[in-house]
Motif scaffolding. Sequence first.
Motif, PDB file in Angstrom:
ATOM      1  N   THR A  43       0.993  -0.804   0.093  1.00  0.00           N
ATOM      2  CA  THR A  43      -0.376  -0.173  -0.014  1.00  0.00           C
ATOM      3  C   THR A  43       0.824   1.428   0.477  1.00  0.00           C
ATOM      4  N   LEU A  94      -9.766   0.254   2.754  1.00  0.00           N
ATOM      5  CA  LEU A  94      -7.795  -0.322   3.657  1.00  0.00           C
ATOM      6  C   LEU A  94      -8.509  -0.570   5.332  1.00  0.00           C
ATOM      7  N   SER A 100      -7.320  -4.775   1.118  1.00  0.00           N
ATOM      8  CA  SER A 100      -7.892  -3.774   0.467  1.00  0.00           C
ATOM      9  C   SER A 100      -8.116  -4.065  -0.657  1.00  0.00           C
TER      10      SER A 100
END
Length: 308
Positions: A43, A94, A100
Motif C-alpha cells: 500500500t 483499506l 484492500s
Amino acid sequence: MTQNLATDGAPRAAVDDGRNRFATLTFQRDVAAPASVLWKAWTDPAARAVWAAPSSAVTVEFLEADTKVGGREISLCKGEDHPDIRCECGWLELQPELLSVNYEVISSEGVTQSAALVTAEISGTQERSRLVLTVQLSSLAEDMVAGYREGFGAGLDNLAGAAERTMVLQRVIRAPRSVVWGAWMNPETLPQWWGPEGFSCRTQRIDLRAGGEWVFDMIAPDGTVFPNHHLYNEVRPDERLGYTLLWGENGPKHADAWASFEEQDGATKVTLGMVFTTAAEFQEAKGFGAVELGQQTLGKLERFIASR
C-alpha cells in the motif's frame, strides 16, 4: 497499478479473438515477511514505486499517490515501442494488514482500455504472510486478459521480493502531528535528534523539500564517520515524506525510504519504512541491529519533542 500490463508495458490481447471481455483472475503469493510488512509494501507509495514496473524494459512515473479511502494513485507506464499507458487507481477500502479494495482504469492516448476491481487479502504471522489478489476485469477497447495475467504475475513477483527486503519501524509519540512533523522537517532540529543513541550529525547541505537533499555525516560514539546522502522525492506536509538513501554524497543507493505521520487519539503514529536495494543489504542491516538502532532514533525524536 501498471503491473496489469504485459511485461513490455503494452496492452496485450488474448488468443480468443477479443471475445472474452469479462474475467475474474486470482493470484496468490507466499512471502517471507510479516503480514504487517507485506501490507506496507503493498500500500505505501514509496514501496509501490519500487516494484510497480513489471520488467526492466518498463519505467513507471508516479504523478499522484494518496493511499487512503477516497484517495487515488495515477501513474504512467513508459516503454520504448508504445505510447504511454495511464493507470488510475482509486482506493475504496483499506483495512490495515487484512484487506484492500481499489478500482483500476487503464487508458492510452485518451482511450480507456480496461476497468477492474482489485481485492487484496493478506494473512500471516510474524514470519510469513500470504497475499491473495482477485481482479474482476472488464476489457473495453480490446481484450486485456492475457496482459493482466502476465503483468500482474510479474508485478506480484516483484512485490514479494521487495517485501522480503523491507524494514518497517513504528512508534507512537505523544504529541500533535504538526509538532512531530515540525521537528522532523526543520533543517535546524532534524540533525539534533537524528541517529541512534550516542551518534551525532555533521551537516554539509540540507534542503528539506521535494527535490531537495541532506548531505551529512553520522558520527558514532567512537568517532567513526558514516557519510550519508538523502534525496527527497516526496513531501506531503504533516502526512508523509519519501526519500532515497545513498552511501555518501552521490554514492550507491542503499534504500528507498519513507516516513508517515498518522493522528492517533491526540498522539502521532510515526512509521519509518525502508526497502533495501538488495536482499544482502537487508540481511546485513538486520544483522548489525538496524531495527534496534532505528527505534533508538525514533526514541530520540520523542525525547527531543518532550523537552521543548
